[in-house]
Design a protein around this motif. Structure first.
Motif, short mmCIF file in Angstrom:
data_model
loop_
_atom_site.label_atom_id
_atom_site.label_comp_id
_atom_site.label_asym_id
_atom_site.label_seq_id
_atom_site.Cartn_x
_atom_site.Cartn_y
_atom_site.Cartn_z
N LEU A 150 0.82 -1.21 0.00
CA LEU A 150 0.00 0.00 0.00
C LEU A 150 0.86 1.27 0.00
O LEU A 150 0.40 2.31 -0.44
N TYR A 151 2.10 1.16 0.48
CA TYR A 151 2.97 2.33 0.54
C TYR A 151 3.14 2.94 -0.85
O TYR A 151 3.42 2.24 -1.81
N GLY A 152 2.94 4.23 -0.94
CA GLY A 152 3.09 4.95 -2.19
C GLY A 152 1.87 4.93 -3.09
O GLY A 152 1.84 5.64 -4.10
N LYS A 153 0.87 4.13 -2.74
CA LYS A 153 -0.34 4.08 -3.56
C LYS A 153 -1.19 5.33 -3.29
O LYS A 153 -1.15 5.91 -2.22
N LYS A 154 -1.96 5.72 -4.28
CA LYS A 154 -2.83 6.89 -4.15
C LYS A 154 -4.02 6.57 -3.24
O LYS A 154 -4.41 5.42 -3.08
N GLU A 155 -4.58 7.62 -2.69
CA GLU A 155 -5.72 7.51 -1.77
C GLU A 155 -6.89 6.75 -2.40
O GLU A 155 -7.53 5.94 -1.74
N TYR A 156 -7.17 6.98 -3.67
CA TYR A 156 -8.30 6.30 -4.30
C TYR A 156 -8.10 4.79 -4.36
O TYR A 156 -9.06 4.02 -4.32
N VAL A 157 -6.85 4.33 -4.43
CA VAL A 157 -6.57 2.89 -4.43
C VAL A 157 -6.97 2.31 -3.07
O VAL A 157 -7.60 1.25 -3.00
N VAL A 158 -6.62 3.01 -1.99
CA VAL A 158 -6.97 2.56 -0.65
C VAL A 158 -8.49 2.49 -0.51
O VAL A 158 -9.04 1.52 -0.01
N ARG A 159 -9.18 3.53 -0.96
CA ARG A 159 -10.64 3.55 -0.85
C ARG A 159 -11.28 2.46 -1.72
O ARG A 159 -12.27 1.87 -1.33
N ASN A 160 -10.73 2.21 -2.89
CA ASN A 160 -11.27 1.13 -3.73
C ASN A 160 -11.03 -0.23 -3.10
O ASN A 160 -11.86 -1.12 -3.21
N LEU A 161 -9.90 -0.41 -2.45
CA LEU A 161 -9.53 -1.69 -1.87
C LEU A 161 -10.20 -1.92 -0.52
O LEU A 161 -10.78 -2.98 -0.28
N LEU A 162 -10.14 -0.93 0.38
CA LEU A 162 -10.62 -1.10 1.75
C LEU A 162 -11.96 -0.44 2.03
O LEU A 162 -12.55 -0.66 3.09
N GLY A 163 -12.43 0.38 1.11
CA GLY A 163 -13.70 1.05 1.32
C GLY A 163 -13.54 2.32 2.14
O GLY A 163 -12.44 2.75 2.47
N LYS A 164 -14.68 2.90 2.47
CA LYS A 164 -14.70 4.11 3.29
C LYS A 164 -14.13 3.78 4.67
O LYS A 164 -14.46 2.74 5.25
N PRO A 165 -13.24 4.62 5.19
CA PRO A 165 -12.68 4.33 6.52
C PRO A 165 -13.75 4.36 7.60
O PRO A 165 -14.74 5.08 7.49
N ASP A 166 -13.52 3.59 8.66
CA ASP A 166 -14.44 3.58 9.80
C ASP A 166 -14.39 4.91 10.53
O ASP A 166 -15.38 5.36 11.11
N SER A 167 -13.24 5.54 10.50
CA SER A 167 -13.05 6.86 11.09
C SER A 167 -11.85 7.49 10.39
O SER A 167 -11.07 6.79 9.74
N GLU A 168 -11.72 8.80 10.49
CA GLU A 168 -10.54 9.45 9.92
C GLU A 168 -10.21 10.71 10.69
O GLU A 168 -11.06 11.30 11.34
N SER A 169 -8.94 11.08 10.62
CA SER A 169 -8.45 12.30 11.26
C SER A 169 -7.81 13.17 10.20
O SER A 169 -7.06 12.68 9.34
N LEU A 170 -8.08 14.44 10.26
CA LEU A 170 -7.44 15.40 9.38
C LEU A 170 -6.31 16.05 10.17
O LEU A 170 -6.54 16.59 11.27
N LEU A 171 -5.11 16.00 9.64
CA LEU A 171 -3.94 16.54 10.32
C LEU A 171 -3.51 17.82 9.64
O LEU A 171 -4.07 18.24 8.63
N GLU A 172 -2.46 18.43 10.17
CA GLU A 172 -1.94 19.65 9.56
C GLU A 172 -1.39 19.37 8.17
O GLU A 172 -1.03 18.24 7.84
N ARG A 173 -1.34 20.38 7.36
CA ARG A 173 -0.85 20.33 5.99
C ARG A 173 -1.56 19.28 5.14
O ARG A 173 -0.95 18.59 4.33
N ASN A 174 -2.86 19.13 5.35
CA ASN A 174 -3.70 18.28 4.53
C ASN A 174 -3.33 16.80 4.57
O ASN A 174 -3.57 16.06 3.63
#
Length: 126
Positions: A57-81
């Motif tokens: 998963l390292y280096g993969k784009k965010e959309y790949v993670v969402r396609n593979l694992l689905g919507k996260p159960d929770s998420e945190s927004l950190l500094e600098r996006n």
């Protein structure tokens, strides 16, 4: 009309590019996605399968993670996006009260400011 055909073809190619890389296709994505918050116990039985693909998963784009694992159960927004996606691995209090993080084990997927995975860790390492 002649211009429409190449545009449709280009659109279809872009949709196909938004999928999951071949190296990750052996992972049972649908079972993972259907066990939101790990309340059905399916993700817990998939931890070995997840560990096999975790480093890929390292280096993969965010959309790949969402396609593979689905919507996260929770998420945190950190500094600098930057963002952290949380996916539970075992059932816990999150099954009754989804707005609060529980003490159940989870996977953290850190997304850097460029939208790529920079870290994949466990709350309680396996």
């Amino acid at each position: 009309m002649k211009r429409l055909v190449p545009l449709c073809l280009l659109f279809c190619l872009q949709l196909a590019a938004c999928g999951v890389p071949d190296s990750l296709k052996g992972f049972d994505s649908e079972t993972w996605k259907n066990d939101r918050y790990a309340c059905n116990g399916k993700r817990q039985s998939m931890t070995g399968e997840f560990e096999k693909i975790r480093r890929e998963l390292y280096g993969k784009k965010e959309y790949v993670v969402r396609n593979l694992l689905g919507k996260p159960d929770s998420e945190s927004l950190l500094e600098r996006n930057q963002r952290i996606y949380y996916y539970y691995l075992e059932s816990g209090t999150q099954c009754q009260e989804r707005r609060k993080m529980s003490e159940a084990n989870w996977v953290e997927v850190r997304i850097n400011p460029t939208g790529k995975v920079s870290e994949v860790t466990y709350k309680n390492p396996l």
